[in-house]
Scaffold this active site. Sequence first.
Site, mmCIF file in Angstrom:
data_model
loop_
_atom_site.group_PDB
_atom_site.id
_atom_site.type_symbol
_atom_site.label_atom_id
_atom_site.label_comp_id
_atom_site.label_asym_id
_atom_site.label_seq_id
_atom_site.Cartn_x
_atom_site.Cartn_y
_atom_site.Cartn_z
ATOM 1 N N ALA A 254 -2.983 3.420 14.417
ATOM 2 C CA ALA A 254 -1.844 2.509 15.030
ATOM 3 C C ALA A 254 -2.653 1.124 14.999
ATOM 4 C CB ALA A 254 -1.719 3.196 16.423
ATOM 5 N N CYS A 262 1.618 -6.024 -0.641
ATOM 6 C CA CYS A 262 2.542 -4.592 -1.199
ATOM 7 C C CYS A 262 3.254 -3.951 -0.396
ATOM 8 C CB CYS A 262 1.309 -3.833 -1.532
ATOM 9 S SG CYS A 262 0.094 -4.365 -2.899
#
Length: 456
Positions: A254, A262
Site C-alpha cells: 500500500a 507506464c
Amino acid sequence: MRVVIIGGGYVGLVSGTCLAALGADVTVVENNPARFDMLCAGKMPVYEPGLEELSAKMRGTRRLNFVSHVSAAPAADIICIAVGTPARHGDGHADLSHVFAAVEQAAQHLQQPAIFMTKSTVPVGTGRRIAALLAELRPELAVHVASNPEFLREGAAIGDFMRPDRIIIGTDDPHAAGMLARIYAPLIKAGVPLLQTSLEGAELIKYAANGFLAMKIAFVNEMADLCERIGADIAEVARGIGMDTRIGQQFLQAGPGFGGSCFPKDTLALMRIAQDAGAPSRLIETVVSVNDTRKSAMASRVIAACGNAVRGKRIAVLGLTFKANTDDIRESPAMSLVQRLMDEGAHVQVFDPAGMRHARFQLSSGVKFHNSAMDALQGAHAAVFATEWEELSLVTPAQLQSTMAGRVVVDLRNMLEQDAFVRSGFAYHGIGRPSQPLSHDPKSVSISSAQIRLTA
Ligand code: UGA
C-alpha cells in the site's frame, strides 16, 4: 543475428544492451544529437543501475554500436521499434507519431527482407497498421511484423530482461517467430517460457499486465483505507491474502498511489482501447480515477497530520521520484504532494537521492532543495517520507529528534519502524496502519503438530 533498434531511450538502451549480452549484433539508432553524443562518450542518458557498465562491456565486444540516423545502420535481420508512445494530450490515447515516423524511415533505408518488431507499448491493432504501411512502402520486400512487449521495471530493468518471467512473441508468421526466438535462445535454453500469440494478443498482453498490476495496487490501497477505519494493519492483511498462491505477495504494497511513465499512461490507454472496441472496462476506468483521487488525497493526509493547517509551517518531503532506484519523477505522487503543500502556504524542504535534477524544473520556485535528508529535515515541523529509498528508510528517530523542530512523521510508504518512532515521542502516521502499534508480533509463526492440542 543483426538487430537494429530505433530509439535510444530507456527501452531501446536496456533491450539493446541486453540483446548484445545474449549474443546479437546490435545497432541502436538515436537521432537526438545531445543523447547520441552522450552515448558515444559512454554515458547513459537514462538512469538505470548497472546499464552504463553493461553497455560499456558490450561496446567493448563490438556487439553494441550507436548511430545517429537509420541510414547509417547496417543491414538487419530484425528492426526493433523502441520509440516513446506518450499519452496524447487531451484524450489519453497513445501518441503513435514517433512509431510511424520510425517505421517510415526504416522502410526507406531497408536493404533486404526483415522483421519489424515493436517493443514500444502500442495499442492493439498497431502491428497490423505497421504491416499495411510496410506493404505500401516496400511491396517488393518480404517484411513481417511482430510484437515483443517488454516487462521492464525502472530500477530493475537489466534483471527483468535477463531473468524474465516469460517472453511474448506475437506474430502470425512462423518464420518471424523463429527468428525472434533465436535472439532469446540463451534465455529459452535456461528455461524461460516462450509464449507465441497473435499480434493483437501480444499487444493486449502488455496493457492487460500493467492494467492488472495497477488494479492490484489500487485494491490494496483501498483495503489500506479500510484498515485505518477498522483498526487493522494492511501489512498483515496484504500478507494474509498474498499467501494464497492464486493472489501472490507481489504488488500488494500500500502507498500513495501508482505513478511513473507506464501505469498511469497505460491504464488510460487501455481504458480508451476498450471503449473504442465497444467493450469498455469499468474496472480499469475505476482504477484510473481511484488512483488519481488517491494521489491528491495524500496532501490532505499531511495537512490533517499537521493539525489541519500547514501555512507557514516547514515540512520536509523526503523522496520525490515515483518509486526508489530511479530518477524518474513522472506522475510521482510526491511531486503533486509538494506542489499542493506549497499552494497551501507551507515552506517545503525536499531531498531525493536521484530525482532532484528533474524536480527542479517542475516544482515552483519557493521549494527548498537540499543535498541530504538531514539538511532537508532541519527545523521541520513534519517529515513526510514519500519514496521508499533504502537510505531514507534507515533514518532513525534520534536523527529526526536532533534536526526537526516538530514531532510529526508521515510515512506514505510504511517504510519506517513505527514502534521506534512512537516510542521516541513522534506522532506517526502511516498508510493502513493503526496509529498505535499492535501489541502482538505480526510475523507469521509456524506451529508444529505437537503444539496443537486437539480437542475431542
Ligand atoms: C511497470 C511494470 O512493473 C513493468 O513490468 C512494465 O514493463 C513497465 O511498467 C512498463 O510498462 O514499461 P515501472 O513503471 O518501472 O514498471 O514500475 P513498478 O515497479 O511497476 O511501479 C509502478 C508504480 O506502482 C510505482 O509508483 C510504485 O510505487 C507503485 N507500486 C508498485 C505500489 O504502490 N505498490 C506495489 O506493491 C508495487
